[in-house]
Design a protein around this motif. Structure first.
Motif, PDB file in Angstrom:
ATOM      1  N   UNK A  45     -12.059  -0.585  -7.277  1.00  0.00           N
ATOM      2  CA  UNK A  45     -10.812  -0.907  -6.590  1.00  0.00           C
ATOM      3  C   UNK A  45     -11.072  -0.978  -5.092  1.00  0.00           C
ATOM      4  N   UNK A  46     -10.462  -1.984  -4.436  1.00  0.00           N
ATOM      5  CA  UNK A  46     -10.680  -2.152  -3.006  1.00  0.00           C
ATOM      6  C   UNK A  46      -9.366  -2.338  -2.271  1.00  0.00           C
ATOM      7  N   UNK A  47      -9.395  -1.981  -1.008  1.00  0.00           N
ATOM      8  CA  UNK A  47      -8.243  -2.123  -0.144  1.00  0.00           C
ATOM      9  C   UNK A  47      -7.967  -3.586   0.152  1.00  0.00           C
ATOM     10  N   UNK A  48      -6.696  -3.957   0.189  1.00  0.00           N
ATOM     11  CA  UNK A  48      -6.293  -5.319   0.542  1.00  0.00           C
ATOM     12  C   UNK A  48      -5.484  -5.328   1.839  1.00  0.00           C
ATOM     13  N   UNK A  49      -4.421  -4.536   1.871  1.00  0.00           N
ATOM     14  CA  UNK A  49      -3.550  -4.526   3.047  1.00  0.00           C
ATOM     15  C   UNK A  49      -2.710  -3.255   3.038  1.00  0.00           C
ATOM     16  N   UNK A  50      -2.279  -2.844   4.214  1.00  0.00           N
ATOM     17  CA  UNK A  50      -1.361  -1.721   4.290  1.00  0.00           C
ATOM     18  C   UNK A  50      -0.361  -1.962   5.412  1.00  0.00           C
ATOM     19  N   UNK A  51       0.749  -1.258   5.338  1.00  0.00           N
ATOM     20  CA  UNK A  51       1.818  -1.412   6.319  1.00  0.00           C
ATOM     21  C   UNK A  51       2.388  -0.030   6.627  1.00  0.00           C
ATOM     22  N   UNK A  52       2.735   0.178   7.879  1.00  0.00           N
ATOM     23  CA  UNK A  52       3.238   1.476   8.311  1.00  0.00           C
ATOM     24  C   UNK A  52       4.659   1.711   7.816  1.00  0.00           C
ATOM     25  N   UNK A  53       5.147   2.908   8.066  1.00  0.00           N
ATOM     26  CA  UNK A  53       6.445   3.318   7.542  1.00  0.00           C
ATOM     27  C   UNK A  53       7.581   2.429   8.030  1.00  0.00           C
ATOM     28  N   UNK A  54       7.489   2.012   9.269  1.00  0.00           N
ATOM     29  CA  UNK A  54       8.551   1.173   9.831  1.00  0.00           C
ATOM     30  C   UNK A  54       8.230  -0.316   9.704  1.00  0.00           C
ATOM     31  N   UNK A  61      -7.787  -6.292   4.865  1.00  0.00           N
ATOM     32  CA  UNK A  61      -9.203  -6.446   4.603  1.00  0.00           C
ATOM     33  C   UNK A  61      -9.662  -7.775   5.191  1.00  0.00           C
ATOM     34  N   UNK A  62     -10.894  -7.814   5.649  1.00  0.00           N
ATOM     35  CA  UNK A  62     -11.417  -9.049   6.251  1.00  0.00           C
ATOM     36  C   UNK A  62     -11.331 -10.223   5.277  1.00  0.00           C
ATOM     37  N   UNK A  63     -11.491  -9.930   4.005  1.00  0.00           N
ATOM     38  CA  UNK A  63     -11.523 -10.996   3.001  1.00  0.00           C
ATOM     39  C   UNK A  63     -10.180 -11.704   2.827  1.00  0.00           C
ATOM     40  N   UNK A  64      -9.092 -11.084   3.266  1.00  0.00           N
ATOM     41  CA  UNK A  64      -7.766 -11.695   3.077  1.00  0.00           C
ATOM     42  C   UNK A  64      -7.065 -11.987   4.394  1.00  0.00           C
ATOM     43  N   UNK A  65      -7.664 -11.576   5.496  1.00  0.00           N
ATOM     44  CA  UNK A  65      -7.032 -11.748   6.803  1.00  0.00           C
ATOM     45  C   UNK A  65      -6.749 -13.228   7.060  1.00  0.00           C
ATOM     46  N   UNK A  66      -5.546 -13.505   7.504  1.00  0.00           N
ATOM     47  CA  UNK A  66      -5.153 -14.875   7.766  1.00  0.00           C
ATOM     48  C   UNK A  66      -4.599 -15.602   6.560  1.00  0.00           C
ATOM     49  N   UNK A  67      -4.767 -15.040   5.378  1.00  0.00           N
ATOM     50  CA  UNK A  67      -4.254 -15.668   4.150  1.00  0.00           C
ATOM     51  C   UNK A  67      -3.134 -14.856   3.508  1.00  0.00           C
ATOM     52  N   UNK A  68      -3.217 -13.532   3.616  1.00  0.00           N
ATOM     53  CA  UNK A  68      -2.236 -12.642   3.004  1.00  0.00           C
ATOM     54  C   UNK A  68      -1.366 -12.014   4.089  1.00  0.00           C
ATOM     55  N   UNK A  69      -0.112 -11.754   3.744  1.00  0.00           N
ATOM     56  CA  UNK A  69       0.810 -11.087   4.652  1.00  0.00           C
ATOM     57  C   UNK A  69       1.566 -10.004   3.897  1.00  0.00           C
ATOM     58  N   UNK A  70       1.510  -8.792   4.426  1.00  0.00           N
ATOM     59  CA  UNK A  70       2.245  -7.680   3.823  1.00  0.00           C
ATOM     60  C   UNK A  70       3.528  -7.459   4.612  1.00  0.00           C
ATOM     61  N   UNK A  71       4.601  -7.141   3.904  1.00  0.00           N
ATOM     62  CA  UNK A  71       5.875  -6.871   4.560  1.00  0.00           C
ATOM     63  C   UNK A  71       6.637  -5.847   3.724  1.00  0.00           C
ATOM     64  N   UNK A  72       7.639  -5.251   4.326  1.00  0.00           N
ATOM     65  CA  UNK A  72       8.421  -4.260   3.587  1.00  0.00           C
ATOM     66  C   UNK A  72       9.888  -4.359   3.976  1.00  0.00           C
ATOM     67  N   UNK A  73      10.734  -3.896   3.073  1.00  0.00           N
ATOM     68  CA  UNK A  73      12.165  -3.821   3.312  1.00  0.00           C
ATOM     69  C   UNK A  73      12.603  -2.416   2.933  1.00  0.00           C
ATOM     70  N   UNK A  74      12.809  -1.575   3.911  1.00  0.00           N
ATOM     71  CA  UNK A  74      13.139  -0.177   3.623  1.00  0.00           C
ATOM     72  C   UNK A  74      14.540  -0.024   3.026  1.00  0.00           C
ATOM     73  N   UNK A  75      15.392  -0.985   3.243  1.00  0.00           N
ATOM     74  CA  UNK A  75      16.729  -0.925   2.643  1.00  0.00           C
ATOM     75  C   UNK A  75      16.674  -1.202   1.142  1.00  0.00           C
ATOM     76  N   UNK A  76      15.670  -1.960   0.717  1.00  0.00           N
ATOM     77  CA  UNK A  76      15.546  -2.315  -0.709  1.00  0.00           C
ATOM     78  C   UNK A  76      14.421  -1.564  -1.403  1.00  0.00           C
TER      79      UNK A  76
END
Length: 120
Positions: A45-54, A61-76
């Motif tokens: 298992x390898x790391x892909x992306x992470x996002x802070x609490x806010x 990860x370098x392998x996905x940079x520029x292609x993948x985007x992580x986002x979060x919705x704390x209300x949902x």
């Protein structure tokens, strides 16, 4: 108990896009950093992306940079992974994880995973 449930996996052609979503329940979502990891057949298992609490900080990860985007919705209580320009080497089971700390990252909780297959 705490649940992380991933969705959005499937089969896609190389160059295509997919959006994964992870919905958390029974935890205070905004207290956790969230991450995506993946495990390809026969590999660790390898790391892909992470996002802070806010959501103010992200890391890829370098392998996905520029292609993948992580986002979060704390209300949902959701964290998404938008995957563009997919490659066959992105084929893997994708897991979301929750960590109380940004660093050192320690996955307190894991989802069950969702499978992505990218055909060439």
């Amino acid at each position: 108990q705490v649940q992380l449930v991933e969705s959005g996996g499937g089969l896609v052609q190389a160059g295509g896009s997919l959006r994964l979503s992870c919905t958390a329940s029974r935890l205070t979502f905004s207290n956790y950093c969230m991450g995506w990891f993946r495990q390809a057949p026969g590999k660790e298992r390898e790391f892909v992306a992470r996002i802070s609490k806010t959501g103010s900080s992200t890391k890829y990860a370098d392998s996905v940079k520029g292609r993948f985007t992580i986002s979060r919705d704390n209300a949902k209580n959701t964290v998404d992974l938008q995957m563009n320009s997919l490659k066959p080497e992105d084929t893997a089971v994708y897991y979301c994880a929750a960590s109380l700390k940004w660093l050192p990252w320690y996955s307190d909780y894991w989802g069950q995973g969702t499978h992505i297959t990218v055909s060439s």
